[in-house]
Design an enzyme around this catalytic site. Structure first.
Site, PDB file in Angstrom:
ATOM      1  N   LYS A 199     -24.686 -26.570 -22.919  1.00  0.00           N
ATOM      2  CA  LYS A 199     -23.702 -25.883 -21.977  1.00  0.00           C
ATOM      3  C   LYS A 199     -24.066 -24.432 -22.473  1.00  0.00           C
ATOM      4  O   LYS A 199     -24.004 -23.935 -23.441  1.00  0.00           O
ATOM      5  CB  LYS A 199     -22.340 -26.137 -22.348  1.00  0.00           C
ATOM      6  CG  LYS A 199     -21.439 -25.279 -21.637  1.00  0.00           C
ATOM      7  CD  LYS A 199     -20.008 -25.481 -21.604  1.00  0.00           C
ATOM      8  CE  LYS A 199     -18.865 -24.738 -20.942  1.00  0.00           C
ATOM      9  NZ  LYS A 199     -17.472 -25.183 -21.322  1.00  0.00           N
ATOM     10  N   LYS A 251     -25.097 -28.177 -18.209  1.00  0.00           N
ATOM     11  CA  LYS A 251     -24.236 -27.346 -17.490  1.00  0.00           C
ATOM     12  C   LYS A 251     -24.609 -25.809 -17.816  1.00  0.00           C
ATOM     13  O   LYS A 251     -24.773 -25.300 -18.995  1.00  0.00           O
ATOM     14  CB  LYS A 251     -22.845 -27.550 -17.818  1.00  0.00           C
ATOM     15  CG  LYS A 251     -21.852 -26.496 -17.246  1.00  0.00           C
ATOM     16  CD  LYS A 251     -20.441 -27.061 -17.646  1.00  0.00           C
ATOM     17  CE  LYS A 251     -19.237 -26.281 -16.889  1.00  0.00           C
ATOM     18  NZ  LYS A 251     -17.870 -26.324 -17.160  1.00  0.00           N
ATOM     19  N   TYR A 316     -18.143 -29.996  -6.649  1.00  0.00           N
ATOM     20  CA  TYR A 316     -16.990 -29.616  -5.914  1.00  0.00           C
ATOM     21  C   TYR A 316     -17.301 -30.269  -4.410  1.00  0.00           C
ATOM     22  O   TYR A 316     -16.124 -30.509  -3.715  1.00  0.00           O
ATOM     23  CB  TYR A 316     -16.682 -28.418  -5.821  1.00  0.00           C
ATOM     24  CG  TYR A 316     -16.492 -27.849  -7.022  1.00  0.00           C
ATOM     25  CD1 TYR A 316     -15.381 -28.003  -7.949  1.00  0.00           C
ATOM     26  CD2 TYR A 316     -17.393 -27.272  -8.011  1.00  0.00           C
ATOM     27  CE1 TYR A 316     -15.107 -27.694  -9.157  1.00  0.00           C
ATOM     28  CE2 TYR A 316     -17.005 -26.596  -9.337  1.00  0.00           C
ATOM     29  CZ  TYR A 316     -15.930 -26.990  -9.778  1.00  0.00           C
ATOM     30  OH  TYR A 316     -15.758 -26.677 -11.188  1.00  0.00           O
TER      31      TYR A 316
END
Length: 326
Positions: A199, A251, A316
Protein backbone atom coordinates in the site's frame (compact mmCIF):
# COMPACT_ATOMS: atom_id res chain seq x y z
CA UNK A 1 6.39 -7.39 -52.41
CA UNK A 2 5.56 -10.99 -53.22
CA UNK A 3 2.02 -12.35 -53.32
CA UNK A 4 2.82 -14.47 -50.28
CA UNK A 5 3.88 -11.53 -48.09
CA UNK A 6 3.04 -11.23 -45.28
CA UNK A 7 2.47 -14.90 -44.43
CA UNK A 8 1.93 -14.20 -40.72
CA UNK A 9 -1.18 -12.11 -40.18
CA UNK A 10 -2.13 -11.62 -36.51
CA UNK A 11 -5.14 -9.61 -37.67
CA UNK A 12 -6.85 -12.88 -38.63
CA UNK A 13 -7.58 -13.31 -34.91
CA UNK A 14 -9.16 -9.83 -34.62
CA UNK A 15 -11.66 -10.03 -37.45
CA UNK A 16 -14.96 -10.36 -35.55
CA UNK A 17 -16.26 -10.00 -31.99
CA UNK A 18 -16.68 -13.77 -31.84
CA UNK A 19 -13.07 -14.32 -32.93
CA UNK A 20 -11.73 -11.80 -30.44
CA UNK A 21 -13.78 -13.39 -27.68
CA UNK A 22 -12.51 -16.85 -28.61
CA UNK A 23 -8.84 -15.92 -28.31
CA UNK A 24 -9.03 -13.42 -25.44
CA UNK A 25 -6.18 -14.04 -22.99
CA UNK A 26 -7.77 -12.20 -20.07
CA UNK A 27 -11.35 -12.55 -18.89
CA UNK A 28 -13.28 -10.68 -16.26
CA UNK A 29 -15.97 -12.34 -14.18
CA UNK A 30 -18.34 -10.71 -11.70
CA UNK A 31 -17.24 -13.13 -8.97
CA UNK A 32 -13.79 -11.51 -9.07
CA UNK A 33 -15.15 -8.06 -8.19
CA UNK A 34 -15.52 -6.59 -4.70
CA UNK A 35 -17.57 -3.49 -3.88
CA UNK A 36 -16.13 -1.04 -1.31
CA UNK A 37 -18.99 0.55 0.64
CA UNK A 38 -19.17 3.29 3.26
CA UNK A 39 -21.69 3.45 6.10
CA UNK A 40 -22.03 6.58 8.20
CA UNK A 41 -23.38 6.79 11.71
CA UNK A 42 -26.18 9.24 12.49
CA UNK A 43 -27.60 9.95 9.04
CA UNK A 44 -31.11 9.17 7.81
CA UNK A 45 -30.48 9.49 4.07
CA UNK A 46 -27.50 8.45 1.94
CA UNK A 47 -24.96 11.25 1.71
CA UNK A 48 -23.33 11.75 -1.72
CA UNK A 49 -19.53 11.95 -1.82
CA UNK A 50 -18.79 15.02 -3.91
CA UNK A 51 -15.44 13.86 -5.28
CA UNK A 52 -16.78 10.41 -6.17
CA UNK A 53 -19.90 10.88 -8.33
CA UNK A 54 -22.32 8.00 -7.86
CA UNK A 55 -20.82 6.84 -4.54
CA UNK A 56 -22.48 7.60 -1.20
CA UNK A 57 -22.07 7.24 2.50
CA UNK A 58 -24.86 4.79 3.30
CA UNK A 59 -27.28 4.59 6.14
CA UNK A 60 -27.56 1.16 7.71
CA UNK A 61 -30.76 0.52 5.77
CA UNK A 62 -29.41 1.60 2.39
CA UNK A 63 -26.25 -0.41 2.99
CA UNK A 64 -28.37 -3.51 3.43
CA UNK A 65 -30.09 -2.79 0.12
CA UNK A 66 -26.75 -2.17 -1.59
CA UNK A 67 -25.44 -5.48 -0.28
CA UNK A 68 -28.50 -7.30 -1.56
CA UNK A 69 -28.07 -5.64 -4.96
CA UNK A 70 -24.41 -6.67 -5.02
CA UNK A 71 -25.31 -10.27 -4.20
CA UNK A 72 -27.96 -10.31 -6.92
CA UNK A 73 -25.38 -9.01 -9.41
CA UNK A 74 -23.17 -12.01 -8.66
CA UNK A 75 -20.10 -10.10 -7.50
CA UNK A 76 -17.68 -11.77 -5.13
CA UNK A 77 -17.65 -9.57 -2.06
CA UNK A 78 -18.21 -6.31 -0.26
CA UNK A 79 -15.61 -4.34 1.72
CA UNK A 80 -17.10 -2.24 4.53
CA UNK A 81 -15.81 1.06 5.90
CA UNK A 82 -17.42 2.72 8.92
CA UNK A 83 -17.69 6.47 9.49
CA UNK A 84 -18.46 7.23 13.18
CA UNK A 85 -20.06 10.35 14.60
CA UNK A 86 -17.28 10.76 17.17
CA UNK A 87 -13.55 10.37 16.58
CA UNK A 88 -10.89 10.37 19.29
CA UNK A 89 -7.16 9.89 19.72
CA UNK A 90 -7.25 6.10 19.91
CA UNK A 91 -10.19 5.37 17.62
CA UNK A 92 -12.48 4.04 20.33
CA UNK A 93 -15.41 3.52 17.95
CA UNK A 94 -13.33 1.02 16.01
CA UNK A 95 -13.36 -1.43 18.91
CA UNK A 96 -16.82 -0.72 20.28
CA UNK A 97 -18.98 -3.82 19.66
CA UNK A 98 -21.85 -1.40 19.00
CA UNK A 99 -19.73 0.85 16.78
CA UNK A 100 -21.00 1.66 13.30
CA UNK A 101 -18.67 -0.72 11.47
CA UNK A 102 -19.53 -3.67 13.69
CA UNK A 103 -23.25 -2.93 13.35
CA UNK A 104 -22.84 -2.71 9.57
CA UNK A 105 -21.08 -6.07 9.47
CA UNK A 106 -23.96 -7.67 11.35
CA UNK A 107 -26.49 -5.98 9.06
CA UNK A 108 -24.81 -7.13 5.88
CA UNK A 109 -24.17 -10.68 7.07
CA UNK A 110 -27.80 -11.00 8.13
CA UNK A 111 -28.90 -9.63 4.75
CA UNK A 112 -26.75 -11.68 2.38
CA UNK A 113 -25.30 -14.49 4.51
CA UNK A 114 -22.74 -16.38 2.46
CA UNK A 115 -23.88 -15.00 -0.90
CA UNK A 116 -21.08 -12.42 -0.60
CA UNK A 117 -17.73 -12.56 1.11
CA UNK A 118 -18.15 -9.83 3.73
CA UNK A 119 -14.91 -7.95 4.36
CA UNK A 120 -14.11 -5.12 6.75
CA UNK A 121 -11.43 -2.48 6.81
CA UNK A 122 -9.22 -2.98 9.85
CA UNK A 123 -7.61 0.40 10.36
CA UNK A 124 -7.91 3.35 12.70
CA UNK A 125 -7.90 6.30 10.31
CA UNK A 126 -11.70 6.48 10.06
CA UNK A 127 -11.97 6.51 13.84
CA UNK A 128 -9.14 8.81 15.02
CA UNK A 129 -9.40 12.57 15.40
CA UNK A 130 -5.88 12.98 13.98
CA UNK A 131 -6.63 10.84 10.93
CA UNK A 132 -3.61 8.57 11.17
CA UNK A 133 -3.84 4.81 10.87
CA UNK A 134 -2.51 4.19 14.36
CA UNK A 135 -1.94 5.40 17.88
CA UNK A 136 0.33 8.42 18.19
CA UNK A 137 3.44 8.53 20.37
CA UNK A 138 4.31 11.60 22.45
CA UNK A 139 6.34 13.07 19.60
CA UNK A 140 3.42 12.79 17.17
CA UNK A 141 4.76 9.80 15.25
CA UNK A 142 2.69 6.66 14.79
CA UNK A 143 3.57 4.09 17.47
CA UNK A 144 3.78 0.81 15.56
CA UNK A 145 3.54 -1.63 18.47
CA UNK A 146 0.85 0.24 20.38
CA UNK A 147 -1.14 0.30 17.16
CA UNK A 148 -0.83 -3.49 16.81
CA UNK A 149 -2.62 -3.85 20.13
CA UNK A 150 -5.50 -1.77 18.81
CA UNK A 151 -5.61 -3.78 15.57
CA UNK A 152 -5.82 -7.00 17.57
CA UNK A 153 -8.83 -5.63 19.46
CA UNK A 154 -10.47 -4.46 16.23
CA UNK A 155 -9.99 -7.85 14.61
CA UNK A 156 -11.79 -9.64 17.41
CA UNK A 157 -14.83 -7.33 17.50
CA UNK A 158 -15.15 -7.49 13.72
CA UNK A 159 -14.94 -11.27 13.79
CA UNK A 160 -17.46 -11.38 16.65
CA UNK A 161 -19.79 -9.41 14.37
CA UNK A 162 -19.51 -12.14 11.74
CA UNK A 163 -17.11 -10.77 9.13
CA UNK A 164 -15.53 -13.32 6.79
CA UNK A 165 -12.29 -11.46 6.01
CA UNK A 166 -10.59 -8.64 7.91
CA UNK A 167 -8.44 -6.22 5.94
CA UNK A 168 -5.57 -4.77 7.99
CA UNK A 169 -4.65 -1.76 5.88
CA UNK A 170 -2.48 0.43 8.10
CA UNK A 171 0.91 -0.89 6.94
CA UNK A 172 2.21 -1.44 10.47
CA UNK A 173 5.09 -3.90 10.75
CA UNK A 174 3.79 -7.18 12.15
CA UNK A 175 0.11 -6.35 11.65
CA UNK A 176 -0.84 -9.68 10.08
CA UNK A 177 0.79 -11.70 12.86
CA UNK A 178 -0.86 -9.59 15.56
CA UNK A 179 -4.27 -9.97 13.97
CA UNK A 180 -3.88 -13.70 13.34
CA UNK A 181 -2.81 -14.32 16.93
CA UNK A 182 -5.74 -12.35 18.30
CA UNK A 183 -8.28 -14.03 16.05
CA UNK A 184 -7.05 -17.51 16.92
CA UNK A 185 -6.97 -16.78 20.63
CA UNK A 186 -10.59 -15.61 20.46
CA UNK A 187 -11.73 -18.75 18.67
CA UNK A 188 -11.98 -17.18 15.21
CA UNK A 189 -9.65 -19.54 13.39
CA UNK A 190 -11.90 -19.47 10.32
CA UNK A 191 -11.88 -15.69 9.93
CA UNK A 192 -9.47 -14.88 7.13
CA UNK A 193 -7.05 -12.02 6.58
CA UNK A 194 -6.83 -9.95 3.41
CA UNK A 195 -3.49 -8.25 4.00
CA UNK A 196 -2.84 -4.84 2.49
CA UNK A 197 0.65 -5.93 1.52
CA UNK A 198 1.81 -3.22 -0.88
CA UNK A 199 0.00 0.00 0.00
CA UNK A 200 1.67 3.12 -1.28
CA UNK A 201 1.60 6.68 0.06
CA UNK A 202 -0.39 7.76 -2.96
CA UNK A 203 -2.03 10.98 -4.10
CA UNK A 204 -4.77 8.82 -5.59
CA UNK A 205 -6.32 8.33 -2.14
CA UNK A 206 -7.55 11.93 -2.02
CA UNK A 207 -11.31 11.41 -2.55
CA UNK A 208 -11.32 8.54 -0.05
CA UNK A 209 -10.47 11.01 2.70
CA UNK A 210 -13.80 12.72 2.04
CA UNK A 211 -15.58 9.36 1.92
CA UNK A 212 -14.48 8.40 5.44
CA UNK A 213 -14.48 11.89 6.95
CA UNK A 214 -10.75 11.79 7.58
CA UNK A 215 -9.25 14.64 9.58
CA UNK A 216 -5.67 13.81 8.57
CA UNK A 217 -3.09 16.56 8.81
CA UNK A 218 0.23 15.81 7.20
CA UNK A 219 0.86 12.53 5.42
CA UNK A 220 1.42 8.81 5.94
CA UNK A 221 4.82 8.52 4.32
CA UNK A 222 6.47 7.00 7.40
CA UNK A 223 4.34 3.86 7.19
CA UNK A 224 2.90 3.57 3.69
CA UNK A 225 5.34 2.69 0.92
CA UNK A 226 7.33 5.14 -1.17
CA UNK A 227 5.99 5.22 -4.78
CA UNK A 228 9.61 5.13 -5.97
CA UNK A 229 10.18 1.63 -4.62
CA UNK A 230 9.28 -1.79 -5.99
CA UNK A 231 11.55 -4.37 -4.36
CA UNK A 232 10.26 -3.74 -0.86
CA UNK A 233 6.80 -4.89 -1.96
CA UNK A 234 8.17 -8.40 -2.33
CA UNK A 235 9.69 -8.14 1.13
CA UNK A 236 6.31 -7.10 2.50
CA UNK A 237 4.72 -10.00 0.62
CA UNK A 238 7.08 -12.55 2.13
CA UNK A 239 6.48 -11.16 5.60
CA UNK A 240 2.68 -11.11 5.30
CA UNK A 241 2.51 -14.65 3.95
CA UNK A 242 4.82 -15.90 6.70
CA UNK A 243 2.59 -14.21 9.29
CA UNK A 244 -0.54 -15.94 8.01
CA UNK A 245 -2.15 -13.77 5.31
CA UNK A 246 -4.83 -15.65 3.38
CA UNK A 247 -4.93 -13.11 0.54
CA UNK A 248 -2.72 -10.12 -0.24
CA UNK A 249 -3.45 -6.73 -1.76
CA UNK A 250 -1.76 -4.14 -3.95
CA UNK A 251 -3.13 -0.60 -3.56
CA UNK A 252 -3.53 1.55 -5.67
CA UNK A 253 -3.90 -0.55 -8.81
CA UNK A 254 -3.52 1.36 -12.05
CA UNK A 255 -0.30 3.27 -11.37
CA UNK A 256 1.20 0.16 -9.78
CA UNK A 257 0.49 -2.53 -12.37
CA UNK A 258 4.20 -3.36 -12.43
CA UNK A 259 4.08 -4.01 -8.68
CA UNK A 260 0.92 -6.05 -9.08
CA UNK A 261 2.59 -8.22 -11.71
CA UNK A 262 5.64 -8.85 -9.52
CA UNK A 263 3.51 -9.69 -6.49
CA UNK A 264 1.25 -11.97 -8.51
CA UNK A 265 4.23 -13.83 -9.94
CA UNK A 266 5.70 -14.41 -6.47
CA UNK A 267 2.64 -14.93 -4.27
CA UNK A 268 1.54 -18.38 -3.06
CA UNK A 269 -1.85 -16.93 -2.02
CA UNK A 270 -4.53 -15.07 -4.01
CA UNK A 271 -3.69 -11.49 -5.00
CA UNK A 272 -6.17 -8.62 -4.95
CA UNK A 273 -5.85 -5.05 -6.17
CA UNK A 274 -7.80 -1.96 -5.16
CA UNK A 275 -8.88 0.45 -7.88
CA UNK A 276 -8.91 3.42 -5.55
CA UNK A 277 -11.00 6.56 -5.23
CA UNK A 278 -8.73 8.81 -7.26
CA UNK A 279 -8.68 6.36 -10.16
CA UNK A 280 -12.47 6.21 -10.06
CA UNK A 281 -12.82 9.99 -9.81
CA UNK A 282 -10.54 10.69 -12.77
CA UNK A 283 -12.51 8.41 -15.08
CA UNK A 284 -15.84 9.81 -13.93
CA UNK A 285 -14.63 13.40 -14.37
CA UNK A 286 -13.24 12.79 -17.84
CA UNK A 287 -16.39 10.96 -18.88
CA UNK A 288 -18.61 13.75 -17.53
CA UNK A 289 -16.72 16.16 -19.78
CA UNK A 290 -17.19 13.92 -22.80
CA UNK A 291 -13.48 13.28 -23.16
CA UNK A 292 -13.65 9.47 -22.94
CA UNK A 293 -16.15 6.68 -23.48
CA UNK A 294 -17.12 5.90 -19.88
CA UNK A 295 -18.17 2.24 -20.13
CA UNK A 296 -15.30 1.25 -22.40
CA UNK A 297 -12.84 2.96 -20.08
CA UNK A 298 -14.26 1.24 -17.01
CA UNK A 299 -13.93 -2.17 -18.60
CA UNK A 300 -10.49 -1.44 -20.04
CA UNK A 301 -9.14 -0.38 -16.65
CA UNK A 302 -10.55 -3.47 -14.96
CA UNK A 303 -9.15 -5.71 -17.68
CA UNK A 304 -5.71 -4.15 -17.28
CA UNK A 305 -5.76 -4.86 -13.55
CA UNK A 306 -6.85 -8.44 -14.16
CA UNK A 307 -4.24 -8.85 -16.90
CA UNK A 308 -1.51 -7.67 -14.53
CA UNK A 309 -2.33 -10.52 -12.17
CA UNK A 310 -5.13 -9.51 -9.80
CA UNK A 311 -7.50 -12.34 -9.01
CA UNK A 312 -9.83 -10.07 -7.06
CA UNK A 313 -10.47 -6.39 -7.85
CA UNK A 314 -11.93 -3.92 -5.39
CA UNK A 315 -13.72 -1.33 -7.47
CA UNK A 316 -16.53 1.18 -6.95
CA UNK A 317 -17.89 0.02 -10.31
CA UNK A 318 -18.25 -3.60 -9.17
CA UNK A 319 -22.03 -3.87 -9.54
CA UNK A 320 -22.16 -1.84 -12.74
CA UNK A 321 -19.29 -3.79 -14.27
CA UNK A 322 -21.01 -7.06 -13.38
CA UNK A 323 -23.99 -5.90 -15.39
CA UNK A 324 -21.79 -4.99 -18.35
CA UNK A 325 -20.23 -8.45 -18.27
CA UNK A 326 -23.55 -10.24 -18.72
Amino acid sequence: MSAEFPSVRPRRLRTTPAMRRLVAETRLHPAELVLPAFVREGITEPRPIGSMPGVVQHTRDTLRRAAAEAAAAGIGGIMLFGVPEVQDATGTAGTDPEGILQLAIRDVVSEVGDQLVVMSDLCLDEFTDHGHCGVLAADGSVDNDATLERYAEMAVVQADAGVHLVGPSGMMDGQVAAVRKALDAAGHQDTGILAYTAKYASAFFGPFREAVGSSLKGDRKTYQQDPANARESLRELAQDVAEGADLVMVKPAMSYLDILRQVADASPVPVAAYQVSGEYAMVEAAAANGWIDRERTIMETLTSIRRAGAEQILTYWAVEAAGLLR
